[in-house]
Design a protein around this motif. Structure first.
Motif, PDB file in Angstrom:
ATOM      1  N   UNK A 170       0.977  -1.213  -0.018  1.00 24.00           N
ATOM      2  CA  UNK A 170       0.044  -0.024  -0.095  1.00 24.00           C
ATOM      3  C   UNK A 170       0.874   1.265   0.065  1.00 24.00           C
ATOM      4  N   UNK A 171       1.594   1.319   0.619  1.00 24.24           N
ATOM      5  CA  UNK A 171       2.747   2.448   0.946  1.00 24.24           C
ATOM      6  C   UNK A 171       3.397   2.802  -0.346  1.00 24.24           C
ATOM      7  N   UNK A 172       3.727   1.745  -0.921  1.00 22.47           N
ATOM      8  CA  UNK A 172       4.676   1.869  -2.205  1.00 22.47           C
ATOM      9  C   UNK A 172       3.932   2.015  -3.558  1.00 22.47           C
ATOM     10  N   UNK A 173       2.440   2.050  -3.372  1.00 16.14           N
ATOM     11  CA  UNK A 173       1.616   1.692  -4.484  1.00 16.14           C
ATOM     12  C   UNK A 173       1.226   3.017  -5.144  1.00 16.14           C
ATOM     13  N   UNK A 174       2.042   4.048  -5.169  1.00 14.75           N
ATOM     14  CA  UNK A 174       1.793   5.370  -5.549  1.00 14.75           C
ATOM     15  C   UNK A 174       1.419   6.565  -4.674  1.00 14.75           C
TER      16      UNK A 174
ATOM     17  N   UNK B 120      19.274  13.037   5.604  1.00 13.66           N
ATOM     18  CA  UNK B 120      18.397  13.226   6.899  1.00 13.66           C
ATOM     19  C   UNK B 120      17.089  13.797   6.470  1.00 13.66           C
ATOM     20  N   UNK B 121      17.070  14.813   5.703  1.00  6.57           N
ATOM     21  CA  UNK B 121      15.709  15.589   5.363  1.00  6.57           C
ATOM     22  C   UNK B 121      14.857  14.735   4.502  1.00  6.57           C
ATOM     23  N   UNK B 122      15.575  14.054   3.477  1.00  2.00           N
ATOM     24  CA  UNK B 122      14.666  13.253   2.603  1.00  2.00           C
ATOM     25  C   UNK B 122      14.086  12.050   3.486  1.00  2.00           C
ATOM     26  N   UNK B 123      14.804  11.488   4.678  1.00  4.55           N
ATOM     27  CA  UNK B 123      14.239  10.530   5.268  1.00  4.55           C
ATOM     28  C   UNK B 123      13.087  10.973   6.158  1.00  4.55           C
ATOM     29  N   UNK B 124      13.311  12.221   6.879  1.00  2.00           N
ATOM     30  CA  UNK B 124      12.319  12.838   7.886  1.00  2.00           C
ATOM     31  C   UNK B 124      10.986  13.217   7.021  1.00  2.00           C
ATOM     32  N   UNK B 125      11.165  13.525   5.886  1.00  2.00           N
ATOM     33  CA  UNK B 125      10.096  14.043   4.986  1.00  2.00           C
ATOM     34  C   UNK B 125       9.408  12.902   4.426  1.00  2.00           C
ATOM     35  N   UNK B 126       9.947  11.578   4.273  1.00  2.00           N
ATOM     36  CA  UNK B 126       9.379  10.457   3.913  1.00  2.00           C
ATOM     37  C   UNK B 126       8.695   9.861   4.823  1.00  2.00           C
ATOM     38  N   UNK B 127       8.784  10.226   6.372  1.00  2.00           N
ATOM     39  CA  UNK B 127       8.254   9.588   7.316  1.00  2.00           C
ATOM     40  C   UNK B 127       6.647  10.233   7.301  1.00  2.00           C
ATOM     41  N   UNK B 128       6.666  11.391   6.665  1.00  2.00           N
ATOM     42  CA  UNK B 128       5.066  12.011   6.541  1.00  2.00           C
ATOM     43  C   UNK B 128       4.179  11.004   5.829  1.00  2.00           C
ATOM     44  N   UNK B 129       5.052  10.424   4.798  1.00  2.00           N
ATOM     45  CA  UNK B 129       4.018   9.504   3.995  1.00  2.00           C
ATOM     46  C   UNK B 129       3.474   8.276   4.840  1.00  2.00           C
ATOM     47  N   UNK B 130       4.193   7.643   5.513  1.00  2.00           N
ATOM     48  CA  UNK B 130       3.456   6.920   6.479  1.00  2.00           C
ATOM     49  C   UNK B 130       2.523   7.388   7.502  1.00  2.00           C
TER      50      UNK B 130
END
Length: 355
Positions: free
Chosen positions: A47-51, A74-84
């Motif tokens: 689900x998370x990686x489906x678009x 680090x900012x890319x990781x922190x920002x990606x956490x918002x997608x979860x």
């Protein structure tokens, strides 16, 4: 709003966000408890990686860059956490709304209900699907928190951003509850506007921007100024989403155009339609809107009424007003380049979209 800012390539950033999400999820695999079925883990990985548009990570990243932060992992990781966190919100929202599709595929509660049916297990498939999806959403919220804290920034930086993160979480849940209350309440335009501000606008644009800026150590004045840009843009984004939920192309949006109408979703557009309806139109709205058995013909009649009352035209005008306010505010916020140009491009994409 049509902007002339230089285009910024967001696709490369989305690729980097996805790579970090894959890496984080892969690290959870070996830690999955022995003896526990892996169905939830597998479903969430898919689900998370489906678009998805990855808007929240993008706004977070550019909030960081606008506050003077440099491009690094680090900012890319922190920002990606918002997608979860976004995945948590989507899964729970689909349960609350009874939505059967998300991103062109069955929603998470439908996946598990269908698994129950295929497996001929005891009990009610709908209850099993709903309860399992609730656990999926809860796990996404927990993982989002973990990924954010493990991003690689200093404890001081994380604490600055996490204060905004925590506020965003509270707002989203409060907004979901307000949405439920509005569905059984007056259904007014004012109430619907409050719902979209709390439930969607701030967690889509304003808070991610502020999280990124706070992580970069931005002064309080800049963090506050981002509200003037983020709030109206977030409003415009959600208003567009509500229009697409009724008038969009399911092949493009990945969602049914019946769900919002069957649910009786208390959107601003529907509140405007009720306010402007004549007696005959109001009667049909009561009969059709919120009817779980609504068919394609009934939905077409509802769309005709929405158009005839002028509600769709009013929503388009409100979207333009909010987008223009965001454009003006962006010109006044003291942001480092290339963040301003990137945010201008993102704003244009958020408002003028088909999915």
């Amino acid at each position: 709003m049509t902007l002339t800012a230089a285009p910024t390539d967001a696709s490369e950033l989305r690729t980097r966000f996805d790579a970090e999400l894959v890496a984080f999820l892969d690290r959870q695999g070996p830690d999955w408890p022995d003896g526990a079925p892996r169905g939830i883990f597998t479903a969430l990985h898919r689900f998370v990686l489906a678009g998805g548009k990855r808007l929240r990570p993008l706004f977070c990243y550019w909030g960081w860059r606008g506050a003077g932060g440099v491009d690094d992992r680090p900012i890319v990781v922190a920002a990606a956490a918002l997608e979860l966190f976004h995945a948590f919100a989507l899964i729970h929202d689909d349960i609350l709304d009874g939505s059967d599709h998300r991103r062109g595929a069955p929603s998470v509660h439908r996946v598990f209900a269908e698994l129950h049916t295929r497996s001929a297990w005891r009990g009610d498939p709908e209850t099993y699907g709903r309860n399992t999806a609730l656990l999926c959403g809860d796990l996404c919220a927990a993982w989002s928190d973990q990924m954010f804290h493990e991003c690689g920034m200093t404890s001081a930086q994380i604490w600055q951003g996490y204060r905004v993160f925590a506020r965003m979480r509270t707002e989203v849940i409060a907004g979901e509850y307000l949405d439920l209350v509005s569905g059984v309440g007056d259904g007014s335009v004012a109430s619907a506007l409050t719902v979209i501000r709390m439930k969607a606008a701030r967690y889509t644009v304003t808070r991610p921007l502020q999280i990124g800026a706070a992580l970069a150590g931005a002064p309080a004045e800049l963090i506050a100024a981002l509200v003037d840009f983020g709030d109206p843009l977030g409003d415009a984004f959600q208003l567009r989403d509500d229009v697409l939920g009724v008038f969009g192309d399911p092949a493009v949006t990945g969602k049914s155009i019946l769900d919002d109408l069957r649910e009786g979703k208390p959107t601003v557009m529907m509140a405007m339609a009720r306010d402007a309806a004549d007696r005959a139109q109001a009667a049909r709205l009561r009969d059709l809107f919120g009817n779980p058995e609504l068919d394609a013909a009934g939905a077409a009649e509802l769309r005709t009424i929405i158009e005839a009352t002028g509600a769709r035209e009013k929503i388009e005008r409100l979207i333009r007003v909010r987008a223009d306010a965001a454009r003006v505010a962006l010109g006044q916020v003291p942001l480092a380049e290339p963040a301003r140009a990137a945010l201008a491009a993102l704003a244009d994409q958020a408002v003028h979209r088909q999915h």
